[in-house]
Design a protein around this motif. Structure first.
Motif, short mmCIF file in Angstrom:
data_model
loop_
_atom_site.label_atom_id
_atom_site.label_comp_id
_atom_site.label_asym_id
_atom_site.label_seq_id
_atom_site.Cartn_x
_atom_site.Cartn_y
_atom_site.Cartn_z
N LYS A 1 -18.77 -22.82 -0.30
CA LYS A 1 -17.96 -23.68 0.57
C LYS A 1 -18.24 -23.44 2.05
N SER A 2 -18.61 -22.21 2.42
CA SER A 2 -18.82 -21.91 3.83
C SER A 2 -20.26 -22.13 4.31
N THR A 3 -21.22 -22.30 3.38
CA THR A 3 -22.61 -22.39 3.83
C THR A 3 -23.38 -23.61 3.34
N VAL A 4 -23.03 -24.18 2.23
CA VAL A 4 -23.80 -25.31 1.69
C VAL A 4 -23.36 -26.60 2.39
N PRO A 5 -24.32 -27.39 2.91
CA PRO A 5 -23.96 -28.59 3.67
C PRO A 5 -23.51 -29.76 2.78
N ILE A 6 -22.30 -29.61 2.28
CA ILE A 6 -21.61 -30.69 1.56
C ILE A 6 -20.32 -30.94 2.33
N TRP A 7 -20.12 -32.19 2.72
CA TRP A 7 -19.00 -32.52 3.59
C TRP A 7 -18.02 -33.45 2.89
N LYS A 8 -16.76 -33.28 3.25
CA LYS A 8 -15.67 -34.03 2.61
C LYS A 8 -15.03 -34.97 3.63
#
Length: 141
Positions: A119-126
């Motif tokens: 959650k803190s490093t992978v570039p997936i945005w909500k």
């Protein structure tokens, strides 16, 4: 992927708990931990109506790296991480983390590390949409 990283997927399709569990099942393991992240109906005292996840083109490679690094930090024999992208409704599964180890303590520690690092490093945005018609992006760099 290494033989410890059993599944690492970013998909627009609904996620399967059974598939993640099958991926981490190993006769050497006595402890299996699954973490399920669902779309909740509220955030910061506002009613959530739904959300959309978007992934950077490099997100899968980043998630694979996170799985390998976390697996190396813990005494585990299997890890899996799957994340959904696209539009999700309240109650939908957004992420599933699975970890298996010979003993439960290592599996619990690695599962917590895996979801927190992902959650803190992978570039997936909500993009979170609220019942009042407003929206906000979460997780942008």
């Amino acid at each position: 992927m290494t033989d410890v990283v059993r599944s690492c997927v970013i998909s627009p399709e609904p996620l399967s708990v059974d598939a993640v569990l099958a991926a981490i099942t190993d006769p050497r393991c006595g402890g299996e931990v699954l973490f399920l992240g669902r779309v909740r109906d509220h955030d910061h005292a506002k009613e959530v109506s739904g959300l959309g996840y978007s992934a950077h083109p490099g997100a899968l490679a980043a998630m694979q790296d996170v799985c390998r690094v976390v697996a190396a930090r813990h005494d585990v024999l299997a890890v899996a991480a799957v994340h959904r992208v696209g539009d999700l409704r309240v109650g939908d599964l957004a992420v599933i983390i699975g970890v298996a180890s010979a003993h439960r303590a290592a599996a619990f520690e690695a599962a917590r590390d895996l979801i927190d690092t992902l959650k803190s490093t992978v570039p997936i945005w909500k993009n979170q949409r609220f019942a009042d018609g407003t929206a906000t992006w979460v997780g942008l760099p």
